[in-house]
Design a protein around this motif. Structure first.
Motif: not given
Length: 387
Positions: A117-126
């Motif tokens: 799977g994936f983990v997404c982070f950054g730029g979406q209201r913390s």
């Protein structure tokens, strides 16, 4: 809320409900923190284990990992390392590497496990979005659903499930097929109310003269809160004569609130998805390991057939020229990551794959920031925290 929906918000919300193209049956309405009116997933108590979780997306605030680390995490790398540590406790595998691009509208993304799977982070209201794919659900350490439920309900800050897929398998094709699913559409089996508007339907593949590549029936719109796929799973995996059929419902939080209880009692929500599911929700779906074993059998047989068809003549000549051992030494791939993508799910498990980032060399923190150890009240981006 019913009065508000008919009155002041009727015009504003009309386009939302008209575009849903789905009949949800008897539902409860709730108002979210942002003032939106949403339905709550319908639940129908069931005594069987008629489905498994085959996909899940969820989000949490970055403050979640300040809480578990018991200190302020200054850099993104530190947050990712702490998230990796927590996910390894839940799934059995952590975050293993950074990708070269973002996804799901997030600035950056990382790989979870060995392609689980994936983990997404950054730029979406913390917030952080975690995507556990079908392969990840299949290979996570048993009991991960309960551990994730506990994490989301007792540890995570502002958690939310944005998508979850529930799947039922009939490996022997005794009662479930794409033809049965199509007949149910003709009989109104996907409409909760008599005379209600039937949902959108599409047939994918060669239905007139099946080729063995597998057929698919979809009910609803992909943009809706509920979307059904019934497909010939065995044939999709490569066995042209397999009777294995899968029924898979994709729930999204587009207009619906997905409760965390779905992690503990998925069958209750699966059973309530469509009236026609009463035909087989009392039948236990095969255990996850049985599904994995069947997938492995079909995949290996298909890979052998492909190798034999494309390279069999060369291999036979090499055996005659140099013998078995030397011929194999000549043609074997020497890279470390030598497992073909198609066969990786056969060996992937919680203890295999790349080393998670929290067990690699620690991220370096600039010396002038190392004095920060207290956890701010509302995280780095909070009004009472560090700016």
């Amino acid at each position: 809320m019913g009065e508000n929906l008919e009155g002041a918000r009727a015009d504003a919300d009309a386009h939302v409900w008209a575009s849903a193209d789905e009949d949800l049956g008897e539902v409860s309405l709730v108002m979210t923190d942002s003032g939106e009116i949403k339905t709550v997933m319908v639940r129908k108590p069931s005594s069987s284990q008629a489905c498994i979780i085959d996909w899940i997306n969820f989000t949490v605030l970055e403050d979640t990992f300040f809480k578990t680390a018991r200190q302020t995490l200054v850099t993104d790398d530190q947050i990712i390392e702490e998230a990796s540590r927590q996910f390894e406790k839940i799934f059995g595998f952590g975050i293993t590497g950074k990708r070269d691009r973002g996804m799901y509208f997030y600035r950056e993304s990382w790989v979870l496990g060995d392609g689980m799977g994936f983990v997404c982070f950054g730029g979406q209201r913390s917030t952080m979005l975690v995507n556990l794919s079908g392969q990840g659900c299949q290979n996570a350490v048993g009991g991960w659903e309960k551990r994730l439920f506990d994490f989301l309900t007792t540890v995570a800050v502002r958690p939310s499930i944005s998508r979850i897929d529930l799947a039922h398998d009939d490996i022997d094709g005794r009662y479930l097929s794409v033809d049965w699913a199509y007949d149910q559409y003709e009989q109104g089996g996907y409409t909760h109310k008599a005379g209600g508007r039937p949902p959108n339907i599409e047939r994918v593949g060669n239905w007139t003269r099946p080729t063995g590549k597998g057929r698919t029936l979809t009910i609803g719109l992909r943009s809706s809160s509920k979307y059904l796929r019934v497909y010939e799973k065995g044939r999709k995996e490569g066995d042209k004569s397999s009777p294995w059929c899968r029924c898979e419902v994709e729930f999204k939080n587009t207009n619906t609130v997905i409760p965390f209880d779905v992690l503990l009692n998925p069958t209750d929500f699966f059973a309530a998805a469509y009236p026609c599911f009463a035909h087989f929700v009392h039948v236990d779906t095969p255990k996850r390991m049985a599904v994995k074993a069947k997938t492995a059998q079909i995949t290996v047989d298909a890979c052998i057939e492909v190798t034999k068809h494309q390279f069999g003549k060369y291999i036979r000549v090499f055996r005659e020229l140099w013998g078995d051992k030397e011929a194999l030494d000549l043609i074997c791939n020497e890279t470390e990551d030598y497992w073909p993508k198609r066969m990786k799910p056969l060996t992937s498990n919680a203890t295999s794959g790349p080393v998670p980032v929290h067990k690699q060399a620690p991220a370096r923190v600039p010396s002038f920031l190392q004095f920060i150890t207290a956890v701010p009240s509302f995280g780095l981006n909070g009004e009472n925290g560090f700016v």
